[in-house]
Design a protein around this motif. Structure first.
Motif, PDB file in Angstrom:
ATOM      1  N   TYR A 152     -11.640  -2.901   8.533  1.00 13.11           N
ATOM      2  CA  TYR A 152     -11.683  -2.213   7.004  1.00 13.11           C
ATOM      3  C   TYR A 152     -12.656  -2.924   6.260  1.00 13.11           C
ATOM      4  O   TYR A 152     -13.590  -2.287   5.509  1.00 13.11           O
ATOM      5  N   PRO A 153     -12.891  -4.410   6.221  1.00 15.91           N
ATOM      6  CA  PRO A 153     -13.853  -4.925   5.370  1.00 15.91           C
ATOM      7  C   PRO A 153     -15.239  -4.610   5.674  1.00 15.91           C
ATOM      8  O   PRO A 153     -16.135  -4.846   4.876  1.00 15.91           O
ATOM      9  N   SER A 154     -15.488  -4.050   7.079  1.00 17.57           N
ATOM     10  CA  SER A 154     -16.671  -3.777   7.407  1.00 17.57           C
ATOM     11  C   SER A 154     -16.999  -2.158   7.513  1.00 17.57           C
ATOM     12  O   SER A 154     -18.100  -1.698   7.941  1.00 17.57           O
ATOM     13  N   LEU A 155     -15.916  -1.538   7.128  1.00 17.92           N
ATOM     14  CA  LEU A 155     -16.122  -0.029   6.852  1.00 17.92           C
ATOM     15  C   LEU A 155     -17.189   0.504   5.813  1.00 17.92           C
ATOM     16  O   LEU A 155     -16.852  -0.025   4.850  1.00 17.92           O
ATOM     17  N   ARG A 156     -18.274   1.083   6.234  1.00 18.04           N
ATOM     18  CA  ARG A 156     -19.300   1.642   5.311  1.00 18.04           C
ATOM     19  C   ARG A 156     -19.341   2.603   4.955  1.00 18.04           C
ATOM     20  O   ARG A 156     -20.145   3.029   3.915  1.00 18.04           O
ATOM     21  N   ALA A 157     -18.624   3.754   5.703  1.00 18.85           N
ATOM     22  CA  ALA A 157     -18.284   5.329   5.114  1.00 18.85           C
ATOM     23  C   ALA A 157     -17.794   5.104   3.573  1.00 18.85           C
ATOM     24  O   ALA A 157     -16.553   4.524   3.371  1.00 18.85           O
ATOM     25  N   PRO A 158     -18.068   6.390   2.810  1.00 20.52           N
ATOM     26  CA  PRO A 158     -17.233   6.400   1.466  1.00 20.52           C
ATOM     27  C   PRO A 158     -15.535   6.924   2.128  1.00 20.52           C
ATOM     28  O   PRO A 158     -15.838   7.534   3.120  1.00 20.52           O
ATOM     29  N   VAL A 159     -14.801   6.272   1.416  1.00 20.99           N
ATOM     30  CA  VAL A 159     -13.398   6.533   1.773  1.00 20.99           C
ATOM     31  C   VAL A 159     -12.671   6.730   0.405  1.00 20.99           C
ATOM     32  O   VAL A 159     -12.740   6.006  -0.684  1.00 20.99           O
ATOM     33  N   HIS A 160     -11.856   7.903   0.464  1.00 20.57           N
ATOM     34  CA  HIS A 160     -11.052   8.411  -0.666  1.00 20.57           C
ATOM     35  C   HIS A 160      -9.700   8.474  -0.118  1.00 20.57           C
ATOM     36  O   HIS A 160      -9.446   8.944   0.956  1.00 20.57           O
ATOM     37  N   ILE A 161      -8.551   7.448  -0.695  1.00 14.75           N
ATOM     38  CA  ILE A 161      -7.209   7.628  -0.189  1.00 14.75           C
ATOM     39  C   ILE A 161      -6.380   8.181  -1.052  1.00 14.75           C
ATOM     40  O   ILE A 161      -6.452   7.938  -2.340  1.00 14.75           O
ATOM     41  N   LEU A 162      -5.706   9.216  -0.606  1.00 13.89           N
ATOM     42  CA  LEU A 162      -4.556  10.006  -1.459  1.00 13.89           C
ATOM     43  C   LEU A 162      -3.273   9.489  -1.095  1.00 13.89           C
ATOM     44  O   LEU A 162      -3.040   9.750   0.277  1.00 13.89           O
ATOM     45  N   ALA A 163      -2.364   9.362  -1.797  1.00 14.18           N
ATOM     46  CA  ALA A 163      -1.184   8.673  -1.327  1.00 14.18           C
ATOM     47  C   ALA A 163       0.098   9.141  -2.312  1.00 14.18           C
ATOM     48  O   ALA A 163      -0.371   9.423  -3.452  1.00 14.18           O
ATOM     49  N   GLY A 164       1.228   9.640  -1.887  1.00 13.26           N
ATOM     50  CA  GLY A 164       2.150   9.781  -2.864  1.00 13.26           C
ATOM     51  C   GLY A 164       3.312   8.657  -3.117  1.00 13.26           C
ATOM     52  O   GLY A 164       3.536   7.847  -1.908  1.00 13.26           O
ATOM     53  N   ASP A 165       3.349   8.412  -4.308  1.00  8.23           N
ATOM     54  CA  ASP A 165       4.342   7.135  -4.797  1.00  8.23           C
ATOM     55  C   ASP A 165       5.797   7.353  -4.352  1.00  8.23           C
ATOM     56  O   ASP A 165       6.588   6.562  -4.260  1.00  8.23           O
ATOM     57  N   ALA A 166       6.140   8.676  -3.751  1.00  3.51           N
ATOM     58  CA  ALA A 166       7.539   8.830  -3.184  1.00  3.51           C
ATOM     59  C   ALA A 166       7.518   9.053  -1.928  1.00  3.51           C
ATOM     60  O   ALA A 166       8.673   9.442  -1.159  1.00  3.51           O
ATOM     61  N   ASP A 167       6.444   8.670  -1.261  1.00  2.15           N
ATOM     62  CA  ASP A 167       6.301   8.831   0.391  1.00  2.15           C
ATOM     63  C   ASP A 167       7.403   7.783   1.053  1.00  2.15           C
ATOM     64  O   ASP A 167       7.237   6.619   0.711  1.00  2.15           O
ATOM     65  N   ILE A 168       8.466   8.280   1.978  1.00  2.00           N
ATOM     66  CA  ILE A 168       9.425   7.739   2.645  1.00  2.00           C
ATOM     67  C   ILE A 168       8.896   7.312   3.943  1.00  2.00           C
ATOM     68  O   ILE A 168       9.807   6.736   4.859  1.00  2.00           O
ATOM     69  N   VAL A 169       7.778   8.008   4.364  1.00  2.00           N
ATOM     70  CA  VAL A 169       7.564   7.929   5.860  1.00  2.00           C
ATOM     71  C   VAL A 169       6.498   6.901   5.847  1.00  2.00           C
ATOM     72  O   VAL A 169       6.517   6.151   7.018  1.00  2.00           O
TER      73      VAL A 169
END
Length: 299
Positions: A235-252
């Motif tokens: 992860y520290p060397s990942l150079r592609a643009p990254v957008h993470i979407l997460a739900g704060d009620a995710d139980i999985v």
């Protein structure tokens, strides 16, 4: 149920978005893998990669129609799922599946696609981003699993990854238990939201739980630790643009462990936490998925 496949990749199949069952096209990669996919829409290229216990219908019945208003969208079956082939014990890690799907992207002639993946598919998408940062527009990771941990699917399905005994288990006791077990898991994946009616009515659950698919899910689960250990180190060397979407009620997939920590480790990554939303956020918040994809693609 057999999935309809066309083996000639030069015939573009664009089934209607309300088609049932979905007619897949299939291509063969240079490494000899058959990869099944569907395509819809016009515009910049966008790839969708489904997660565990799913097939490309998860995307077709979720965000794909809305995304197809802005993009040329290609949804793949991951190796061993839906209509895509898989090498036994060889194609389980997110990194190996990233290599196979990247080959499929090249066969289709995609030009700097945006790559979006959900859950295990999010790990695959991030691996694609690491492998070809200049060749893609970015990575949209939807409730991605990013770090190794002990997980329920490793306990439930991991034993089916074992040669011989795993096959016996998948075709014997597993095939008898899965029709009762898997509906509970599928419903739980959507909590605290309900499974959408279109998903309940049209997703090919019987095909997703066939023994070969459950062996593939077992191999995927067993390969999480080595695969995600490699991912965490990258992860520290990942150079592609990254957008993470997460739900704060995710139980999985714990959004704080996986989404928030990964966003801190990936240079320039953006995290949006969706309030009250569970693991299947690409069904519950299609608007957020579309907005994030358009932002990443500059559309």
């Amino acid at each position: 149920m057999d999935l309809p496949l066309a083996q000639a990749r030069d015939i573009v199949i664009r089934p209607k978005l309300d088609a049932d069952p979905i007619a897949r096209a299939a291509l063969t990669t240079p490494s000899g893998h058959r990869v099944a996919y569907v395509e819809a829409g016009e515009g910049p290229d966008l790839v969708l990669i489904h997660g565990s216990l799913m097939m490309l219908e998860d995307m077709w019945l979720g965000p794909m129609p809305a995304l197809a208003r802005h993009f040329r969208v290609i949804a793949f079956d991951r190796p061993g799922h839906g209509g895509s082939s898989r090498g036994r014990l060889a194609d389980a890690t997110p990194w190996r599946q990233a290599e196979i799907l990247a080959e499929a992207m090249d066969v289709l002639g995609l030009r700097r696609p945006l790559v979006a993946g959900h859950s295990f598919g999010g790990a695959v998408a991030l691996a694609i981003g690491h492998g070809r940062p200049e060749g893609i527009a970015g990575v949209l990771a939807l409730a991605p699993i990013c770090f190794p941990e002990l997980r329920l699917e490793q306990v439930l399905f991991g034993p089916r990854a074992v040669p011989v005994s795993g096959d016996v288990l998948a075709h014997g006791p597993g095939a008898a238990i899965d029709p009762a077990l898997l509906p509970l898991l599928w419903r739980a994946m959507f909590l605290p939201q309900a499974m959408p009616p279109s998903m309940r009515a049209r997703f090919p659950f019987s095909h997703a739980r066939r023994p070969a698919a459950m062996i593939a899910n077992g191999e995927d689960a067993a390969a999480l630790w080595p695969g995600l250990t490699r991912s965490a180190l990258s992860y520290p060397s990942l150079r592609a643009p990254v957008h993470i979407l997460a739900g704060d009620a995710d139980i999985v997939v714990n959004p704080h462990l996986h989404g928030r920590l990964a966003a801190r480790m990936i240079p320039g990554a953006r995290l949006d936490m969706l309030a009250g939303i569970g693991h299947m956020l690409h069904h519950a918040r299609i608007d957020a998925v579309v907005a994030a994809a358009r932002d990443l693609a500059g559309a």
